[in-house]
Design an enzyme around this catalytic site. Structure first.
Site, PDB file in Angstrom:
ATOM      1  N   CYS A 388       0.834  -1.198   0.000  1.00 53.74           N
ATOM      2  CA  CYS A 388       0.000   0.000   0.000  1.00 53.74           C
ATOM      3  C   CYS A 388       0.876   1.259   0.000  1.00 53.74           C
ATOM      4  CB  CYS A 388      -0.991  -0.051   1.158  1.00 53.74           C
ATOM      5  SG  CYS A 388      -2.449   0.941   0.833  1.00 53.74           S
ATOM      6  N   HIS A 523      -3.546  -5.042   0.832  1.00 59.93           N
ATOM      7  CA  HIS A 523      -2.892  -5.562   2.042  1.00 59.93           C
ATOM      8  C   HIS A 523      -2.928  -7.092   2.043  1.00 59.93           C
ATOM      9  CE1 HIS A 523      -2.305  -1.795   4.287  1.00 59.93           C
ATOM     10  NE2 HIS A 523      -3.351  -1.384   3.586  1.00 59.93           N
ATOM     11  N   GLU A 525      -1.285  -9.119   3.740  1.00 64.91           N
ATOM     12  CA  GLU A 525      -1.131  -9.710   5.082  1.00 64.91           C
ATOM     13  C   GLU A 525      -2.478 -10.033   5.724  1.00 64.91           C
ATOM     14  OE1 GLU A 525      -0.712  -6.573   4.269  1.00 64.91           O
ATOM     15  OE2 GLU A 525      -1.065  -5.167   5.908  1.00 64.91           O
TER      16      GLU A 525
HETATM   17  N1  GLN Z   1      -1.869   6.666   2.944  1.00 63.73           N
HETATM   18  C1  GLN Z   1      -2.026   5.913   1.730  1.00 63.73           C
HETATM   19  C2  GLN Z   1      -3.412   6.059   1.131  1.00 63.73           C
HETATM   20  O1  GLN Z   1      -4.329   6.434   1.804  1.00 63.73           O
HETATM   21  C3  GLN Z   1      -1.712   4.449   1.958  1.00 63.73           C
HETATM   22  C4  GLN Z   1      -2.668   3.777   2.878  1.00 63.73           C
HETATM   23  C5  GLN Z   1      -2.176   2.461   3.393  1.00 63.73           C
HETATM   24  O2  GLN Z   1      -0.990   2.184   3.367  1.00 63.73           O
HETATM   25  N2  GLN Z   1      -3.074   1.653   3.906  1.00 63.73           N
HETATM   26  O3  GLN Z   1      -3.603   5.782  -0.010  1.00 63.73           O
END
Ligand code: GLN
Length: 555
Positions: A388, A523, A525
């Site tokens: 992400c 994600h 994980e």
């Molecule tokens: N801050 C980034 C976004 O909102 C990544 C978010 C995250 O890593 N879950 O896109």
């Protein structure tokens, strides 16, 4: 029959009610029962989505897009079952429902009160949305967050007291988890805190049926007698819960101490010992203990002092390590330290790593340190997995170093002439279109939950995921890779190896000139389970082991 097991905690917080509920669920499931686990948190946030990881740890995201308590991650991992948004409730959400109902005039002129209106709403949510394809589960385990006696949790305690009256003893069980501390100077364990905690519970009209006693030493029989007598619980139902090395030993231990048998006995369900197979848990702990290969993965984030912020990530690495019979050591690296350390210390640190992860994150603080480490991973060919924010920072790094756009950045962090990461303005959710702007509320407005992703044939990720050409992964983000830069990136070796089905949102990037350099917008994980480790983590630990062997030929 659908039965409810209420799990409360006493004496201190952080005793591991989530693991206790999950381990009990795993044992019941192992005996062939269908189990659902739910968490009720007393705080006033509508969900943990807007809370800092320092306050609350990781925000676990469900398939249906719920931003939930991290205990739901344990529930999923122990029962191999997807949780739902409706499995995580907070006082905030309950009060919001009550107040909206009042505004609609649904209370028909009544004075709206904690008892009965809030408690009714709690009871409603406890029993709502329980069915899956096969109807209601045999057991619903409900964990009440916080510690008995907290002002905020009182309505929940009152609601479960009422449910016992409504559903009867045949369908409800109160399980109370307490701490039995060992006082080294006296060489004794102490039962008094548990006695007090049970008294507190009794003062709210609840008599625990089973007492689960967290302890670091064996509880002697006299102390168990004392606990049974003073807490008014039959001795067989005072169950020691000894500290263990690995959480996967917990179901094995609980079974040894008789927890599952006592639960079934309480409900009058005949126990057939033969139906229990603890194979998975025994296998996991055996491999953990016997692994000889060892790798070190650096996790570069800004909440590194607080491991709960990365709970699922730690678990996913563990699952992959177990599957490959490897011990995965984690080196926690604060990204702000990278910004201030000397070049020499930085390169020594990077050279000590077999693989690097930059996990999810928010905000500018520490972002330049992450970018620096990603650049090193790219050039030194250290296996890299960007999750992400970690993918987004890899894209910024590539824009600056390869495309020579030195002031490229994410618009989350600053205004940039080269906004290679920009706010998600619209996307497709199922059959509908979602739209967002910078003016929207922050709570619950990210791109959340499971979305499909089409893999590019013959890419590295296509190889890792096996035969699947389309996968589904869970998201939680407000920003995305700006598709306008795709061609420029592709000219410099970046492959867009995963895209949303409409080809508008980049979901995975990779560099084929690197042994393992992958960035994912989702994600992974969150979907790794001990039963089924995640392919991306399997790929990472494998690549890290190869890197390790190349660096240390003697190992
Ligand atoms: N801050 C980034 C976004 O909102 C990544 C978010 C995250 O890593 N879950 O896109």
């Amino acid at each position: 029959m659908c039965r409810f097991i209420f799990v409360t905690g006493g004496v201190v917080s952080s005793l591991g009610k989530g693991i206790a509920a999950s381990a009990l669920a795993a044992l019941l499931q192992d005996r062939g029962f269908r189990v659902r686990i739910r968490k009720f948190d007393p705080y006033l946030n509508v969900d943990p989505g807007t809370m800092s990881p320092y306050q609350h740890g990781e925000v676990f995201v469900t398939e249906d897009g719920g931003e939930t308590d991290l205990d739901l991650g344990h529930y999923e991992r122990f029962t191999n079952t997807n949780a739902r948004k409706s499995d995580s409730l907070t006082s905030g959400k309950i009060y919001r429902e009550v107040i909206e109902k009042e505004r609609r005039g649904d209370y028909l002129g009544a004075t709206v009160q904690v008892i009965p209106h809030v408690t009714d709403m709690i009871k409603h949510f406890m029993q709502d949305d329980l069915s899956d394809g096969q109807g209601k589960p045999d057991f619903v385990i409900i964990e009440i967050g916080g510690t008995v006696g907290d002002i905020e949790s009182l309505p929940f305690i009152e609601a479960i007291r009422q449910l016992r009256n409504e559903l009867g003893k045949e369908r409800t069980l109160f399980l109370h988890l307490t701490l039995v501390p060992y006082i080294a100077s006296a060489g004794e364990i102490k039962t008094k805190p548990s006695q007090h905690s049970v008294k507190e519970l009794q003062s709210f009209g609840i008599q625990p049926d089973i007492l689960l006693c967290r302890t670091s030493v064996t509880i002697p029989p006299e102390a168990l007698d004392k606990l049974a007598l003073f807490c008014n619980v039959p001795k067989a139902r005072v169950i020691p819960a000894m500290d263990v090395e690995s959480i996967y030993e917990v179901p094995i231990n609980y079974h040894k101490e008789g927890l599952d048998v006592q639960v079934l006995d309480f409900f009058g369900i005949p126990v057939s010992e033969t139906s229990l197979n603890l194979g998975l848990w025994k296998g996991l702990t055996q491999i953990q203990n016997n692994a000889t290969k060892e790798i070190t993965i650096g996790i570069i984030g800004k909440y590194t002092l607080y491991k709960d912020a990365y709970k699922s990530l730690i678990e996913a690495l563990e699952h992959a390590g177990i599957s490959k019979e490897m011990r995965v050591m984690i080196k926690w690296i604060d990204s702000e330290d990278i910004e201030t350390t000397t070049e020499e210390a930085f390169s020594t640190l990077m050279e000590s790593l077999d693989g690097i992860i930059v996990p999810g994150g928010f905000g500018k603080r520490g972002s330049e340190g992450k970018i620096k480490a990603i650049g090193w991973a790219h050039e030194a060919k250290i296996p890299y997995l960007g999750i992400c924010f970690g993918m987004q920072m890899a894209v910024v790094e590539a824009a600056r170093r390869l495309l020579k756009l030195e002031s490229a950045n994410s618009t989350e962090l600053e205004d940039s002439p080269y906004p290679v990461i920009d706010i998600l303005r619209e996307w497709v959710k199922g059959t509908s279109k979602e739209e967002r702007s910078t003016k929207d509320d922050l709570g619950g407005t990210m791109r959340l939950g499971a979305y499909p992703c089409v893999l590019k044939p013959n890419s590295m990720v296509a190889g890792l995921y096996g035969s699947a050409s389309q996968i589904s992964e869970r998201h939680r983000h407000r920003f995305e890779v700006n598709i306008d830069y795709r061609e420029d990136f592709e000219k410099h070796g970046m492959v867009f190896s995963g895209m949303s089905p409409d080809q508008r949102l980049p979901e995975i990037i990779e560099f084929p000139d690197h042994p393992f350099f992958i960035g994912v917008q989702f994600h992974p994980e969150l979907k790794s389970r001990p039963h089924t480790p995640h392919p991306l983590f399997l790929g990472l630990v494998e690549a890290a082991w190869i890197h390790h062997k190349n660096q240390n030929p003697a190992s």
